[in-house]
Scaffold this motif. Structure first.
Motif, PDB file in Angstrom:
ATOM      1  N   LEU A  53      -5.909   8.305   1.055  1.00 38.61           N
ATOM      2  CA  LEU A  53      -6.566   9.081   0.260  1.00 38.61           C
ATOM      3  C   LEU A  53      -6.405   8.904  -1.238  1.00 38.61           C
ATOM      4  CD1 LEU A  53      -6.709  12.497   1.979  1.00 38.61           C
ATOM      5  CD2 LEU A  53      -8.577  10.846   1.880  1.00 38.61           C
ATOM      6  N   MET A  54      -5.091   8.661  -1.831  1.00 40.76           N
ATOM      7  CA  MET A  54      -4.687   8.601  -3.125  1.00 40.76           C
ATOM      8  C   MET A  54      -4.722   7.318  -3.614  1.00 40.76           C
ATOM      9  SD  MET A  54      -4.187  11.775  -4.181  1.00 40.76           S
ATOM     10  CE  MET A  54      -3.464  11.280  -5.469  1.00 40.76           C
ATOM     11  N   ALA A  55      -4.458   6.224  -2.757  1.00 47.00           N
ATOM     12  CA  ALA A  55      -4.487   4.673  -3.232  1.00 47.00           C
ATOM     13  C   ALA A  55      -5.661   4.324  -4.294  1.00 47.00           C
ATOM     14  CB  ALA A  55      -4.100   3.760  -2.179  1.00 47.00           C
ATOM     15  N   PRO A  56      -6.984   4.571  -3.428  1.00 43.39           N
ATOM     16  CA  PRO A  56      -8.005   4.353  -4.342  1.00 43.39           C
ATOM     17  C   PRO A  56      -7.944   5.010  -5.784  1.00 43.39           C
ATOM     18  CG  PRO A  56      -8.626   4.787  -2.112  1.00 43.39           C
ATOM     19  CD  PRO A  56      -7.451   5.286  -2.296  1.00 43.39           C
ATOM     20  N   LEU A  57      -7.650   6.368  -5.768  1.00 51.65           N
ATOM     21  CA  LEU A  57      -7.381   7.194  -7.204  1.00 51.65           C
ATOM     22  C   LEU A  57      -6.250   6.477  -7.969  1.00 51.65           C
ATOM     23  CD1 LEU A  57      -7.943  10.424  -5.450  1.00 51.65           C
ATOM     24  CD2 LEU A  57      -9.825   8.993  -6.477  1.00 51.65           C
ATOM     25  N   LEU A  58      -5.388   6.203  -7.343  1.00 50.68           N
ATOM     26  CA  LEU A  58      -4.172   5.974  -8.329  1.00 50.68           C
ATOM     27  C   LEU A  58      -4.099   4.604  -9.063  1.00 50.68           C
ATOM     28  CD1 LEU A  58      -1.102   7.502  -6.412  1.00 50.68           C
ATOM     29  CD2 LEU A  58      -1.930   8.029  -8.797  1.00 50.68           C
ATOM     30  N   PHE A  59      -4.550   3.643  -8.027  1.00 49.43           N
ATOM     31  CA  PHE A  59      -4.430   2.154  -8.505  1.00 49.43           C
ATOM     32  C   PHE A  59      -5.212   1.865  -9.780  1.00 49.43           C
ATOM     33  CE2 PHE A  59      -5.044  -2.558  -8.069  1.00 49.43           C
ATOM     34  CZ  PHE A  59      -3.788  -2.767  -8.226  1.00 49.43           C
ATOM     35  N   PRO A  60      -6.555   2.209  -9.807  1.00 51.00           N
ATOM     36  CA  PRO A  60      -7.361   1.963 -10.843  1.00 51.00           C
ATOM     37  C   PRO A  60      -6.667   2.718 -12.143  1.00 51.00           C
ATOM     38  CG  PRO A  60      -8.745   2.779  -9.309  1.00 51.00           C
ATOM     39  CD  PRO A  60      -7.561   2.828  -8.827  1.00 51.00           C
ATOM     40  N   ILE A  61      -5.916   3.943 -12.227  1.00 48.69           N
ATOM     41  CA  ILE A  61      -5.427   4.650 -13.417  1.00 48.69           C
ATOM     42  C   ILE A  61      -4.170   3.466 -13.660  1.00 48.69           C
ATOM     43  CG2 ILE A  61      -4.145   6.462 -13.906  1.00 48.69           C
ATOM     44  CD1 ILE A  61      -6.001   8.165 -12.221  1.00 48.69           C
ATOM     45  N   ILE A  62      -3.485   3.145 -12.671  1.00 41.56           N
ATOM     46  CA  ILE A  62      -2.002   2.279 -13.002  1.00 41.56           C
ATOM     47  C   ILE A  62      -2.719   0.847 -13.488  1.00 41.56           C
ATOM     48  CG2 ILE A  62      -0.342   1.013 -11.867  1.00 41.56           C
ATOM     49  CD1 ILE A  62      -0.286   3.017  -9.595  1.00 41.56           C
ATOM     50  N   LEU A  63      -3.697   0.386 -13.128  1.00 40.93           N
ATOM     51  CA  LEU A  63      -4.157  -0.939 -14.105  1.00 40.93           C
ATOM     52  C   LEU A  63      -4.554  -0.444 -15.250  1.00 40.93           C
ATOM     53  CD1 LEU A  63      -6.323  -2.493 -11.182  1.00 40.93           C
ATOM     54  CD2 LEU A  63      -4.140  -3.276 -11.833  1.00 40.93           C
ATOM     55  N   ALA A 103      -1.642  -0.064   5.980  1.00 44.03           N
ATOM     56  CA  ALA A 103      -1.397  -0.780   4.710  1.00 44.03           C
ATOM     57  C   ALA A 103      -2.149  -1.936   4.432  1.00 44.03           C
ATOM     58  CB  ALA A 103       0.027  -1.310   4.867  1.00 44.03           C
ATOM     59  N   VAL A 104      -2.604  -2.788   5.380  1.00 47.73           N
ATOM     60  CA  VAL A 104      -3.396  -3.850   5.362  1.00 47.73           C
ATOM     61  C   VAL A 104      -4.915  -3.640   4.796  1.00 47.73           C
ATOM     62  CG1 VAL A 104      -4.742  -5.801   6.998  1.00 47.73           C
ATOM     63  CG2 VAL A 104      -2.150  -5.390   7.179  1.00 47.73           C
ATOM     64  N   THR A 105      -5.505  -2.636   5.361  1.00 50.13           N
ATOM     65  CA  THR A 105      -6.653  -1.937   5.125  1.00 50.13           C
ATOM     66  C   THR A 105      -6.647  -1.632   3.668  1.00 50.13           C
ATOM     67  OG1 THR A 105      -7.084  -0.955   7.380  1.00 50.13           O
ATOM     68  CG2 THR A 105      -8.555  -0.174   5.340  1.00 50.13           C
ATOM     69  N   ILE A 106      -5.673  -0.736   3.267  1.00 46.61           N
ATOM     70  CA  ILE A 106      -5.463  -0.351   1.793  1.00 46.61           C
ATOM     71  C   ILE A 106      -5.440  -1.777   0.913  1.00 46.61           C
ATOM     72  CG2 ILE A 106      -4.166   0.804  -0.024  1.00 46.61           C
ATOM     73  CD1 ILE A 106      -3.166   2.665   2.341  1.00 46.61           C
ATOM     74  N   ALA A 107      -4.308  -2.434   1.053  1.00 43.94           N
ATOM     75  CA  ALA A 107      -4.540  -3.760   0.406  1.00 43.94           C
ATOM     76  C   ALA A 107      -5.899  -4.563   0.063  1.00 43.94           C
ATOM     77  CB  ALA A 107      -3.214  -4.489   1.001  1.00 43.94           C
ATOM     78  N   PHE A 149       3.745  14.380  -0.012  1.00 43.40           N
ATOM     79  CA  PHE A 149       2.758  14.162  -0.978  1.00 43.40           C
ATOM     80  C   PHE A 149       3.559  13.443  -2.284  1.00 43.40           C
ATOM     81  CE2 PHE A 149       0.684  14.777  -4.953  1.00 43.40           C
ATOM     82  CZ  PHE A 149      -0.876  14.233  -4.671  1.00 43.40           C
ATOM     83  N   ILE A 150       4.873  14.083  -2.762  1.00 42.37           N
ATOM     84  CA  ILE A 150       5.655  13.469  -3.528  1.00 42.37           C
ATOM     85  C   ILE A 150       5.991  12.172  -3.309  1.00 42.37           C
ATOM     86  CG2 ILE A 150       7.545  13.830  -5.328  1.00 42.37           C
ATOM     87  CD1 ILE A 150       5.317  15.604  -5.974  1.00 42.37           C
TER      88      ILE A 150
END
Length: 229
Positions: free
Chosen positions: A213-223, A129-133, A92-93
């Protein structure tokens, strides 16, 4: 272009045979095969689209190879049951750190949000990776290249770096490389040590799930954080 598939297979297996004799991480079959195929495609004026269409069956085999990695996991199931909390925490980390470092470095170098989304899933296997991107409005084709680059980097230099820091435990080495360098790094781990390869394949699977699971949650916060600066 009927010859593309047999030529690709011939080059890979020839390079693979040479790599087994040389026993050097720099002689990576995937890397050398790509370096040999690029001039052939340029000389024959073969476009990337044509090439992919003719060797597409190899892409389907990737899913089968990931499933095949379940066998070494089965053999180490008692160890995994004992360490499952540590394994989940580590992966996870590692997954979150891999996403954060890639995106923040990209923004630091002046990348656009689109390019940052492309780099975001660089440490998981290509289909994920392709799907997440794509979901985060990145560029899937460039994301696939980033995955290849990260995987090769881990396969070439991962064990040297672990040796430098005197990390000898097969479980720790496998989890580290599988977390960062997905299937390409895992293939190298299997060549070096069977147990190391099993833990690397476990990290590969877990990091794929965690990143999805985490990419859709993290990326808006990063933006949002990037927007403040």
């Amino acid at each position: 272009m009927w010859w593309m598939l047999p030529v690709t297979l011939l080059i890979f297996f020839a390079v693979r045979r040479i790599a087994l004799k040389i026993q050097s991480p720099l002689c990576n079959p995937l890397l050398i095969s790509v370096l040999v195929l690029i001039p052939i495609m340029l000389l024959t004026k073969t476009s990337y689209t044509e090439y992919v269409a003719n060797v597409n069956i190899l892409n389907h085999l990737l899913a089968c190879s990931v499933v095949a990695l379940a066998y070494p996991l089965y053999e180490l199931l008692p160890q995994i049951k004992e360490r499952w909390r540590s394994i989940i925490f580590i992966t996870f980390i590692g997954s979150v750190f891999a996403m954060l470092t890639g995106v923040f470095i990209a923004f630091w170098l002046g990348a656009t949000p689109e390019l940052a989304a492309t780099i975001l899933p660089k440490s998981v296997t290509t289909p994920i990776a392709v799907t997440i991107a794509k979901d985060q409005h990145g560029i899937p084709s460039i994301s696939a290249f980033c995955v290849l680059l990260v995987g090769l980097s881990g396969a070439l230099f991962g064990h040297k770096l672990l040796d430098l820091f005197k990390i000898k435990m097969p479980a720790a080495r496998g989890l580290a490389i599988g977390t960062i360098s997905h299937a390409v790094g895992t293939a190298r781990c299997i060549e070096v040590d069977y147990q190391e390869g099993a833990y690397s394949s476990l990290a590969l699977v877990l990091c794929g799930i965690i990143t999805s699971l985490m990419a859709p949650l993290l990326f808006p916060i990063i933006l949002m954080i990037h927007g403040w600066f």
